[in-house]
Design a protein around this motif. Sequence first.
Motif, PDB file in Angstrom:
ATOM      1  N   ARG A  80       0.868  -1.173   0.000  1.00 21.86           N
ATOM      2  CA  ARG A  80       0.000   0.000   0.000  1.00 21.86           C
ATOM      3  C   ARG A  80       0.909   1.227   0.000  1.00 21.86           C
ATOM      4  O   ARG A  80       1.720   1.392   0.918  1.00 21.86           O
ATOM      5  N   LEU A  81       0.769   2.040  -1.024  1.00 18.73           N
ATOM      6  CA  LEU A  81       1.684   3.168  -1.224  1.00 18.73           C
ATOM      7  C   LEU A  81       1.004   4.493  -0.909  1.00 18.73           C
ATOM      8  O   LEU A  81      -0.202   4.656  -1.141  1.00 18.73           O
ATOM      9  N   ARG A  82       1.802   5.410  -0.412  1.00 20.46           N
ATOM     10  CA  ARG A  82       1.312   6.780  -0.189  1.00 20.46           C
ATOM     11  C   ARG A  82       2.154   7.723  -1.053  1.00 20.46           C
ATOM     12  O   ARG A  82       3.381   7.757  -0.927  1.00 20.46           O
ATOM     13  N   VAL A  83       1.497   8.448  -1.902  1.00 20.24           N
ATOM     14  CA  VAL A  83       2.167   9.368  -2.823  1.00 20.24           C
ATOM     15  C   VAL A  83       1.849  10.792  -2.389  1.00 20.24           C
ATOM     16  O   VAL A  83       0.675  11.170  -2.287  1.00 20.24           O
ATOM     17  N   SER A  84       2.890  11.558  -2.114  1.00 21.07           N
ATOM     18  CA  SER A  84       2.673  12.957  -1.733  1.00 21.07           C
ATOM     19  C   SER A  84       3.528  13.842  -2.628  1.00 21.07           C
ATOM     20  O   SER A  84       4.520  13.384  -3.214  1.00 21.07           O
ATOM     21  N   GLY A  85       3.151  15.089  -2.737  1.00 24.35           N
ATOM     22  CA  GLY A  85       3.923  15.963  -3.610  1.00 24.35           C
ATOM     23  C   GLY A  85       3.538  17.419  -3.472  1.00 24.35           C
ATOM     24  O   GLY A  85       2.537  17.753  -2.821  1.00 24.35           O
ATOM     25  N   HIS A  86       4.353  18.248  -4.073  1.00 23.70           N
ATOM     26  CA  HIS A  86       4.069  19.679  -4.069  1.00 23.70           C
ATOM     27  C   HIS A  86       4.623  20.308  -5.345  1.00 23.70           C
ATOM     28  O   HIS A  86       5.470  19.714  -6.031  1.00 23.70           O
ATOM     29  N   VAL A  87       4.145  21.481  -5.632  1.00 25.40           N
ATOM     30  CA  VAL A  87       4.650  22.216  -6.793  1.00 25.40           C
ATOM     31  C   VAL A  87       5.900  22.957  -6.347  1.00 25.40           C
ATOM     32  O   VAL A  87       5.830  23.891  -5.541  1.00 25.40           O
TER      33      VAL A  87
END
Lengths: 149, 158
Positions: free
Chosen positions: A99-106
Amino acid sequence: MATGRYTSDLEEGDVLEPVVYQLTPFIVREYCHGVEEDLELFHAAVDGPDGTQYMVPTLTHIEKIRLLNRNCPDGAGASARIHVEYHARHYAPVVVGTRLRVSGHVSRRYPKRGREYLEIEMEVRDDATDELYTTYRDTVVLSYRKDQA
Amino acid sequence: MNTIDGTSGTDEVGRVLSGPTRTMTRERMRWYCDALETTAAGDGRFRIAGPTIHNDDEFARAQGLPGIIADGMISTNWISQLLVRAYGLRYLAGGELRTRFVRPIYEGEVVHTRAEVVSGAGAEDGRRLSLDVRCVTDGGEDCTVGTATVPLDGGEHA
């Protein structure tokens, strides 16, 4: 909750709502078909006799699509996004079923030679253990046509 | 699968990895588009991608392009496949790939994929191989260029 209606709405500093999902055998195999990847390492059954099925490393790019689909549900905007740079760093192989958690920002949005560029930085982690699997920076042109820049 | 069994990495410098010569077909572009939609949805159902610059000439021309162009991730995958085949789990466990799409790849163009080990040590976070990577047209024009690194030392996953 959407961060923007379109990708072209995103601004530098925007934090994208994370996506959590289970990496299934179907996802990896279908990606393999799309890119003509035939290594058994990426096709073997999760609990098969040959061992573990792993995620294709470039599937990281699809994590970005997941983030954008979640955060900008109406798509690219007036102009198509044109991908100009891919930069992924891997820290551990990703086992199918995780189970993966993908986070990000500009991280950046900037004009260059009459075109508008957007840079997104992401992390992919194990949702249960927080182990870091991949960091990824993706750069696109938001307005390829100079008259739309 | 791992092919780096030594410890110096110096014997790897100059090693050239070459992939098969491929033609960028309309079908290859479509396959990637559909796979992108299918895998991003991830619900076990197949998707056919809607019009994009990679699968619809009219849509591409409306964006100022002469026709459909290949998604840069196709050539990036061709490069990545070279690295996975050469370095196996060591690459999955600690590899890095940076590609830039410096020129579109159009339908019918013949593309060669290549990587060359240019150094064998010296990264801040441990010893790594560094490679120049690229996809080049039959006419010698760079389309996708970049760099890759692969850890020299095993680690628990290699």
